[in-house]
Motif scaffolding. Structure first.
Motif, PDB file in Angstrom:
ATOM      1  N   UNK A 248       0.825  -1.207   0.000  1.00 31.31           N
ATOM      2  CA  UNK A 248       0.000   0.000   0.000  1.00 31.31           C
ATOM      3  C   UNK A 248       0.857   1.254   0.000  1.00 31.31           C
ATOM      4  N   UNK A 249       1.907   1.239   0.828  1.00 32.55           N
ATOM      5  CA  UNK A 249       2.799   2.393   0.890  1.00 32.55           C
ATOM      6  C   UNK A 249       3.548   2.577  -0.424  1.00 32.55           C
ATOM      7  N   UNK A 250       4.075   1.483  -0.983  1.00 32.99           N
ATOM      8  CA  UNK A 250       4.808   1.579  -2.238  1.00 32.99           C
ATOM      9  C   UNK A 250       3.904   1.981  -3.394  1.00 32.99           C
ATOM     10  N   UNK A 251       2.671   1.463  -3.412  1.00 38.49           N
ATOM     11  CA  UNK A 251       1.742   1.819  -4.488  1.00 38.49           C
ATOM     12  C   UNK A 251       1.357   3.292  -4.415  1.00 38.49           C
ATOM     13  N   UNK A 252       1.172   3.808  -3.215  1.00 35.06           N
ATOM     14  CA  UNK A 252       0.861   5.228  -3.065  1.00 35.06           C
ATOM     15  C   UNK A 252       2.005   6.101  -3.546  1.00 35.06           C
ATOM     16  N   UNK A 253       3.242   5.728  -3.188  1.00 31.35           N
ATOM     17  CA  UNK A 253       4.390   6.498  -3.654  1.00 31.35           C
ATOM     18  C   UNK A 253       4.548   6.393  -5.171  1.00 31.35           C
TER      19      UNK A 253
END
Length: 361
Positions: A86-91
């Motif tokens: 989720x964090x990587x996809x948001x970035x």
């Protein structure tokens, strides 16, 4: 005597060829076909001590404790992967949304400034070439546009290829989960079945090798967790000094990416530094480059020492193994090559320690 040596050489050569052929067949055919079973066996073996501990502390039967520990492991692993993705996809979405704007407002102005500086320089030393700078700029701009188009096509093809492999990966993950669960339920029986084809005289040596491998694996995990914490601390300090907002979260993501094969801190810090320099943030850009160099030098200095001292290799041999594994097989080779060297040392010491067979009278 000479004929016997030739015969022995031929037999040893044929045996080596047969072993190499079977090894190649096992790695290319058998291992991919049975990968979920071996992954499940590895997970069950890692969870075995935890299962016995829970069984003793909670006074549960071993099978119930195995079900509980396996379910808890996959639940925690799923939550961790979900948070990380989720964090990587948001970035990734944030960077992808800003790329067209960065291309127009950062890349093109920086390119125009560069060619303007080049034109002024050539006008001073070679006036005949200053008129060709505009043609160079137009050619370079069109080449950059074609490169962006081809990069987009390559990215789309890569995404399509990954999307086509997702069902197979999902099936592998599901089968691995079920294999690890079934093996955890009947771990002693499964190990007895696996030991059936092995001769009785080789089993004590395999038991020692298993204990040695388990101890080495735990020490190796501890060593790389220590390296992860050191990298995280360096990133936190560097990003805090550079004035990056959520420095702890960014440092955690970059440090976790450093554990993955091929991907490292440079895959994040170097493009970030280039974008910062193109955007006019020279302090942030050069600071990120210095931070990357410090982390790289510290990692190359500390990794052989920490890994070697943790698994019992001399620092020189550990350094050579890490470098050779990195050059031959990438980041994964840097992890596995010291383990292979340690396994060879284990067999050499075992052969020396084993008493010689007594000759019959």
């Amino acid at each position: 005597m000479q004929q016997q040596r030739i015969r022995s050489f031929i037999l040893y050569t044929l045996a080596a060829v047969c072993v190499a052929g079977w090894g190649f067949f096992a790695l290319r055919v058998l291992l991919p076909a049975t990968l979920p079973f071996w992954l499940g066996l590895l997970i069950a073996a890692v969870l075995r001590p935890v299962t016995l501990l829970f069984s003793r502390l909670l006074r549960l039967k071993r099978r119930r404790a195995a079900v509980f520990v396996t379910a808890l492991f996959y639940t925690l692993l799923g939550l961790l992967l979900w948070l990380l993705l989720t964090l990587l996809w948001g970035q990734f979405c944030s960077i992808a949304a800003r790329l067209p704007q960065l291309y127009k407002t950062v890349f093109l102005p920086a390119l125009a400034d560069f060619f303007e500086w080049l034109s002024a320089l050539l006008a001073r030393f070679a006036p005949d070439l200053s008129g060709a700078v505009q043609l160079w700029m137009q050619s370079f701009t069109s080449a950059a546009a074609k490169l962006s188009t081809s990069a987009s096509s390559a990215l789309l093809a890569a995404c399509t290829d990954i999307a086509g492999k997702i069902p197979l990966w999902f099936l592998t993950v599901v089968v691995t989960i079920f294999c690890s669960g079934f093996i955890s339920l009947d771990y002693p029986k499964v190990m007895q079945l696996l030991l059936l084809p092995i001769p009785q005289k080789l089993r004590p040596g395999l038991a020692r090798l298993k204990n040695f491998a388990a101890t080495t694996l735990l020490r190796l995990v501890r060593a790389y967790l220590l390296l992860l914490l050191i990298t995280f601390g360096e990133l936190c300090l560097g990003l805090w000094l550079l004035g990056v907002g959520p420095f702890a979260a960014v440092a955690a993501v970059i440090a976790l990416l450093d554990l993955l094969p091929v991907i490292g801190t440079g895959s994040v810090l170097v493009p970030w530094a280039v974008l910062a320099l193109l955007g006019g943030e020279s302090g942030l850009g050069w600071g990120l480059i210095v931070l990357y160099l410090v982390i790289t030098v510290a990692r190359n200095f500390l990794e052989p020492r920490i890994v070697g001292s943790s698994i019992g290799l001399p620092p020189l041999l550990s350094l050579v193994c890490v470098y050779a594994g990195l050059r031959l097989f990438g980041v994964l080779g840097a992890v596995l090559m010291p383990c292979a060297a340690l396994t060879v040392l284990f067999f050499l010491k075992s052969n020396r320690a084993s008493p010689p067979a007594e000759k019959p009278e």
